[in-house]
Motif scaffolding. Structure first.
Motif, PDB file in Angstrom:
ATOM      1  N   LEU A 239      54.461  52.606  21.956  1.00 36.19           N
ATOM      2  CA  LEU A 239      54.520  53.217  20.624  1.00 36.19           C
ATOM      3  C   LEU A 239      53.886  52.306  19.583  1.00 36.19           C
ATOM      4  CD1 LEU A 239      58.086  54.839  20.417  1.00 36.19           C
ATOM      5  CD2 LEU A 239      55.887  56.005  20.173  1.00 36.19           C
ATOM      6  N   ALA A 240      54.142  51.017  19.682  1.00 41.38           N
ATOM      7  CA  ALA A 240      53.568  50.063  18.736  1.00 41.38           C
ATOM      8  C   ALA A 240      52.050  50.044  18.847  1.00 41.38           C
ATOM      9  CB  ALA A 240      54.145  48.672  18.984  1.00 41.38           C
ATOM     10  N   ARG A 241      51.523  50.056  20.083  1.00 41.99           N
ATOM     11  CA  ARG A 241      50.076  50.067  20.278  1.00 41.99           C
ATOM     12  C   ARG A 241      49.463  51.354  19.739  1.00 41.99           C
ATOM     13  NH1 ARG A 241      48.111  48.440  26.163  1.00 41.99           N
ATOM     14  NH2 ARG A 241      46.145  48.731  25.029  1.00 41.99           N
ATOM     15  N   LEU A 242      50.144  52.484  19.977  1.00 44.56           N
ATOM     16  CA  LEU A 242      49.641  53.767  19.468  1.00 44.56           C
ATOM     17  C   LEU A 242      49.598  53.777  17.947  1.00 44.56           C
ATOM     18  CD1 LEU A 242      48.780  56.731  19.837  1.00 44.56           C
ATOM     19  CD2 LEU A 242      51.209  57.337  19.929  1.00 44.56           C
ATOM     20  N   LEU A 246      46.240  54.216  15.665  1.00 49.03           N
ATOM     21  CA  LEU A 246      46.095  55.296  14.685  1.00 49.03           C
ATOM     22  C   LEU A 246      45.765  54.742  13.302  1.00 49.03           C
ATOM     23  CD1 LEU A 246      49.030  57.635  15.768  1.00 49.03           C
ATOM     24  CD2 LEU A 246      46.584  58.054  16.051  1.00 49.03           C
ATOM     25  N   LYS A 247      46.386  53.636  12.931  1.00 46.44           N
ATOM     26  CA  LYS A 247      46.101  53.030  11.627  1.00 46.44           C
ATOM     27  C   LYS A 247      44.660  52.559  11.538  1.00 46.44           C
ATOM     28  CE  LYS A 247      50.825  51.472  10.676  1.00 46.44           C
ATOM     29  NZ  LYS A 247      51.724  50.279  10.555  1.00 46.44           N
ATOM     30  N   LEU A 248      44.138  52.015  12.657  1.00 45.72           N
ATOM     31  CA  LEU A 248      42.765  51.525  12.659  1.00 45.72           C
ATOM     32  C   LEU A 248      41.754  52.673  12.671  1.00 45.72           C
ATOM     33  CD1 LEU A 248      43.100  48.579  15.218  1.00 45.72           C
ATOM     34  CD2 LEU A 248      42.779  48.409  12.742  1.00 45.72           C
ATOM     35  N   ARG A 249      42.073  53.720  13.438  1.00 51.05           N
ATOM     36  CA  ARG A 249      41.150  54.847  13.568  1.00 51.05           C
ATOM     37  C   ARG A 249      41.171  55.769  12.354  1.00 51.05           C
ATOM     38  NH1 ARG A 249      39.784  56.693  18.715  1.00 51.05           N
ATOM     39  NH2 ARG A 249      38.739  58.383  17.573  1.00 51.05           N
ATOM     40  N   PHE A 250      42.353  55.920  11.738  1.00 51.42           N
ATOM     41  CA  PHE A 250      42.492  56.879  10.638  1.00 51.42           C
ATOM     42  C   PHE A 250      43.168  56.212   9.439  1.00 51.42           C
ATOM     43  CE2 PHE A 250      42.916  59.131  14.717  1.00 51.42           C
ATOM     44  CZ  PHE A 250      41.774  59.945  14.661  1.00 51.42           C
TER      45      PHE A 250
END
Length: 254
Positions: A239-242, A246-250
């Motif tokens: 979950l932490a990696r996801l 997501l923060k980096l991609r969007f």
């Protein structure tokens, strides 16, 4: 940003009205109509229905922090006051003429996070039905209404059928048209004028109805439900990696 579906109260996680009222002449309860309008409404803190009727927009959309309805017909007001409403609705209904109530509450319309939705009786020349409201609206009243809303700094949207009475005063407003069906099962074309740019999907007040039609909305719901089930099975490290991905991609979202 509107909350994710899983963060909404259970009553708002479906696409049915959370206040049940009978059908109403001129209402926006027809298939596709209420969705098309809600999909044009940006985020706001105060929602005002200026000609309440049995306003399907107010009954279907995610409630604002504050919700107001203006209605001249005491019989309509009585129907709303008898209806069961969620405690989170924070709905107040003011009985009287729109012009009078709006003049007495001008401060509401000075706020940029107020959304005013107007669905007045359509101009008589545009209507095929011989049905008449208990309180009709003359061409002169329409002209005065358009003059007043043109000066409002808040967000405004107004429904009508396409007509020259509106097209000139609102020439600079954004305009969309979409098909609808009348209570007599006749085809019609609804027009919605707005004094604001088209909101991006992430800027919508209620994203539950995003999609061109019912099939597309149901497909989207199934895909999101599948993603939620998969995410629920992730362990804390995953979950932490996801979340970080997501923060980096969007970054514009997260």
């Amino acid at each position: 940003m509107p909350p994710a579906a899983s963060q909404l109260p259970a009553i708002l996680q479906h696409m049915k009205p959370f206040i049940q009222l009978p059908t109403y002449f001129g209402g926006k309860n027809a298939s596709g109509v209420v969705h098309a309008i809600i999909n044009q409404i940006p985020t706001h803190r105060t929602f005002v229905s200026g000609f309440l009727g049995h306003c399907a927009i107010l009954r279907f959309k995610r409630p604002a922090s504050r919700n107001l309805g203006f209605e001249i017909d005491p019989n309509v007001v009585a129907v709303w006051k008898k209806a069961k409403q969620p405690l989170s609705m924070h709905l107040a209904i003011l009985q009287g003429d729109f012009f009078q109530i709006a003049a007495e509450n001008q401060h509401i319309f000075q706020q940029p996070d107020t959304f005013l939705y107007l669905d007045p009786p359509y101009p008589l020349a545009t209507r095929r039905s011989r049905h008449r409201y208990a309180h009709e609206f003359s061409d002169e009243q329409h002209t005065e209404l358009l003059r007043r809303i043109a000066a409002m700094p808040c967000l405004v949207a107004i429904s009508t059928y396409d007509n020259p009475l509106y097209s000139h005063p609102l020439a600079t407003w954004r305009k969309i048209s979409f098909p609808s069906t009348t209570r007599g099962n006749a085809s019609a074309t609804e027009t919605l004028y707005m004094n604001y740019p088209e909101p991006a999907p992430l800027d919508l007040h209620d994203t539950r109805f995003v999609g061109a039609n019912f099939r597309q909305r149901e497909k989207s719901k199934r895909r999101i439900a599948t993603l939620e089930r998969k995410i629920a099975r992730l362990d804390p490290d995953e979950l932490a990696r996801l979340a970080n991905t997501l923060k980096l991609r969007f970054p514009e979202i997260f």
